[in-house]
Design a protein around this motif. Structure first.
Motif, PDB file in Angstrom:
ATOM      1  N   ARG A   1       5.291  23.640  37.513  1.00  0.00           N
ATOM      2  CA  ARG A   1       4.096  23.619  38.373  1.00  0.00           C
ATOM      3  C   ARG A   1       3.124  24.734  37.989  1.00  0.00           C
ATOM      4  N   ILE A   2       3.662  25.905  37.736  1.00  0.00           N
ATOM      5  CA  ILE A   2       2.796  27.043  37.417  1.00  0.00           C
ATOM      6  C   ILE A   2       2.172  26.895  36.029  1.00  0.00           C
ATOM      7  N   LEU A   3       2.978  26.533  35.042  1.00  0.00           N
ATOM      8  CA  LEU A   3       2.428  26.327  33.698  1.00  0.00           C
ATOM      9  C   LEU A   3       1.453  25.163  33.692  1.00  0.00           C
ATOM     10  N   GLY A   4       1.686  24.205  34.587  1.00  0.00           N
ATOM     11  CA  GLY A   4       0.833  23.025  34.655  1.00  0.00           C
ATOM     12  C   GLY A   4      -0.564  23.286  35.161  1.00  0.00           C
ATOM     13  N   THR A   5      -0.801  24.476  35.697  1.00  0.00           N
ATOM     14  CA  THR A   5      -2.164  24.804  36.136  1.00  0.00           C
ATOM     15  C   THR A   5      -3.097  25.000  34.941  1.00  0.00           C
ATOM     16  N   GLU A   6      -2.510  25.273  33.764  1.00  0.00           N
ATOM     17  CA  GLU A   6      -3.340  25.516  32.581  1.00  0.00           C
ATOM     18  C   GLU A   6      -2.944  24.680  31.368  1.00  0.00           C
ATOM     19  N   HIS A   7      -1.785  24.043  31.433  1.00  0.00           N
ATOM     20  CA  HIS A   7      -1.293  23.275  30.291  1.00  0.00           C
ATOM     21  C   HIS A   7      -0.726  21.940  30.756  1.00  0.00           C
ATOM     22  N   VAL A   8      -0.690  20.974  29.874  1.00  0.00           N
ATOM     23  CA  VAL A   8       0.082  19.766  30.108  1.00  0.00           C
ATOM     24  C   VAL A   8       1.550  20.149  29.958  1.00  0.00           C
ATOM     25  N   VAL A   9       2.370  19.835  30.947  1.00  0.00           N
ATOM     26  CA  VAL A   9       3.773  20.249  30.940  1.00  0.00           C
ATOM     27  C   VAL A   9       4.684  19.033  31.026  1.00  0.00           C
ATOM     28  N   ILE A  10       5.715  19.009  30.191  1.00  0.00           N
ATOM     29  CA  ILE A  10       6.674  17.908  30.183  1.00  0.00           C
ATOM     30  C   ILE A  10       8.081  18.481  30.353  1.00  0.00           C
ATOM     31  N   PRO A  11       8.617  18.461  31.591  1.00  0.00           N
ATOM     32  CA  PRO A  11      10.008  18.871  31.788  1.00  0.00           C
ATOM     33  C   PRO A  11      10.937  17.803  31.191  1.00  0.00           C
ATOM     34  N   VAL A  12      11.915  18.241  30.435  1.00  0.00           N
ATOM     35  CA  VAL A  12      12.786  17.317  29.707  1.00  0.00           C
ATOM     36  C   VAL A  12      14.191  17.330  30.297  1.00  0.00           C
ATOM     37  N   ASP A  13      14.787  16.151  30.448  1.00  0.00           N
ATOM     38  CA  ASP A  13      16.187  16.034  30.866  1.00  0.00           C
ATOM     39  C   ASP A  13      17.044  15.689  29.650  1.00  0.00           C
ATOM     40  N   LEU A  14      18.038  16.530  29.370  1.00  0.00           N
ATOM     41  CA  LEU A  14      18.967  16.272  28.275  1.00  0.00           C
ATOM     42  C   LEU A  14      20.404  16.331  28.794  1.00  0.00           C
ATOM     43  N   GLU A  15      21.318  15.716  28.065  1.00  0.00           N
ATOM     44  CA  GLU A  15      22.733  15.792  28.414  1.00  0.00           C
ATOM     45  C   GLU A  15      23.346  17.016  27.735  1.00  0.00           C
ATOM     46  N   LEU A  16      23.161  18.170  28.390  1.00  0.00           N
ATOM     47  CA  LEU A  16      23.623  19.427  27.815  1.00  0.00           C
ATOM     48  C   LEU A  16      24.871  19.961  28.511  1.00  0.00           C
ATOM     49  N   THR A  17      25.551  19.095  29.269  1.00  0.00           N
ATOM     50  CA  THR A  17      26.766  19.514  29.948  1.00  0.00           C
ATOM     51  C   THR A  17      28.005  18.914  29.294  1.00  0.00           C
ATOM     52  N   PHE A  18      27.966  17.607  29.035  1.00  0.00           N
ATOM     53  CA  PHE A  18      29.136  16.929  28.477  1.00  0.00           C
ATOM     54  C   PHE A  18      28.902  16.395  27.055  1.00  0.00           C
ATOM     55  N   GLY A  19      27.653  16.217  26.670  1.00  0.00           N
ATOM     56  CA  GLY A  19      27.356  15.705  25.328  1.00  0.00           C
ATOM     57  C   GLY A  19      27.217  16.824  24.325  1.00  0.00           C
ATOM     58  N   ASP A  20      27.355  16.502  23.044  1.00  0.00           N
ATOM     59  CA  ASP A  20      27.211  17.551  22.044  1.00  0.00           C
ATOM     60  C   ASP A  20      25.738  17.801  21.735  1.00  0.00           C
ATOM     61  N   LEU A  21      25.471  18.927  21.112  1.00  0.00           N
ATOM     62  CA  LEU A  21      24.097  19.350  20.868  1.00  0.00           C
ATOM     63  C   LEU A  21      23.343  18.386  19.961  1.00  0.00           C
ATOM     64  N   GLU A  22      24.016  17.831  18.985  1.00  0.00           N
ATOM     65  CA  GLU A  22      23.339  16.921  18.048  1.00  0.00           C
ATOM     66  C   GLU A  22      22.730  15.724  18.786  1.00  0.00           C
TER      67      GLU A  22
END
Length: 225
Positions: free
Chosen positions: A27-48
């Protein structure tokens, strides 16, 4: 979401988290930039797999909108995913700035301990932890593209439960020395732990300042000060 601006900031959460953890920052960064929050599987999936997912999100965004340049903010494991992503030349060429918040750029002793103490069956559940050991991170041979401005933010508020594993300043999960990279344009320390640092207003304002100026505010604590 308004894509009238020609640049965008992708925010990537860390381990055992999702995009809701960066909602205030977005929300704060979005006052001056286009912001895209990303959802990734970083709990059970591997980094690749997470990097492949992130790459798809970035390319889909670039295909849909006339973005001239992009930037990234990564928390913890999310920062490692970003560094791996930047091996893609097309994405790296579009990137002008990255901010790594509490990112174990040199690995973390917690991951080392996890691989030693936790039974193998349970180690296999949370796959990314094995990829955050100091040895594994070194094996990735990650480099920082020279044209990209890199900022680092480390936390200084440790946890009593993990303090015995560290020999120096840390945020309870990652040592300050692990966040630091020689190629960073600027590096600051905040009085936060590994979790609260992404919800801290001063941290977010520092990131906004970096995205606009490629440096952090001069009044914040630098490494060794």
């Amino acid at each position: 979401m308004n894509y009238s601006k020609n640049s965008a900031v992708f925010i990537v959460h860390g381990f055992r988290s999702d995009s809701s953890s960066v909602s205030q920052m977005a929300r704060i960064l979005g006052t001056e930039h286009v912001v895209i929050p990303v959802d990734l599987e970083l709990t059970f999936g591997d980094l690749e797999n997470s990097v492949t997912q992130l790459k798809s999100i970035v390319f889909n965004t670039l295909d849909q909108y006339p973005l001239q340049r992009i930037s990234f903010v990564g928390h913890s494991t999310g920062g490692i995913a970003i560094r791996m992503l930047l091996k893609d030349r097309q994405i790296a060429d579009k990137t002008y700035a990255c901010v790594f918040v509490a990112v174990p750029n040199q690995g973390t002793v917690l991951a080392d301990a996890h691989q030693t103490v936790v039974p193998k069956l349970f180690r296999s559940i949370h796959k990314p932890i094995a990829q955050l050991t100091r040895c594994f991170i070194q094996s990735l041979d990650l480099e920082c593209p020279l044209h990209v401005a890199f900022g680092g933010i480390a936390g200084l508020k440790n946890w009593q439960s993990t303090s015995g594993l560290f020999s120096g300043p840390n945020d309870g999960v990652v040592a300050v020395s692990s966040v630091y990279l020689e190629d960073m344009t600027d590096f600051i320390q905040m009085p936060c732990d590994h979790i609260t640092i992404m919800k801290d207003f001063a941290t977010t304002k520092a990131i906004l300042h970096f995205m606009n100026t490629l440096s952090f505010p001069s009044n914040l604590q630098r490494l060794g000060t």
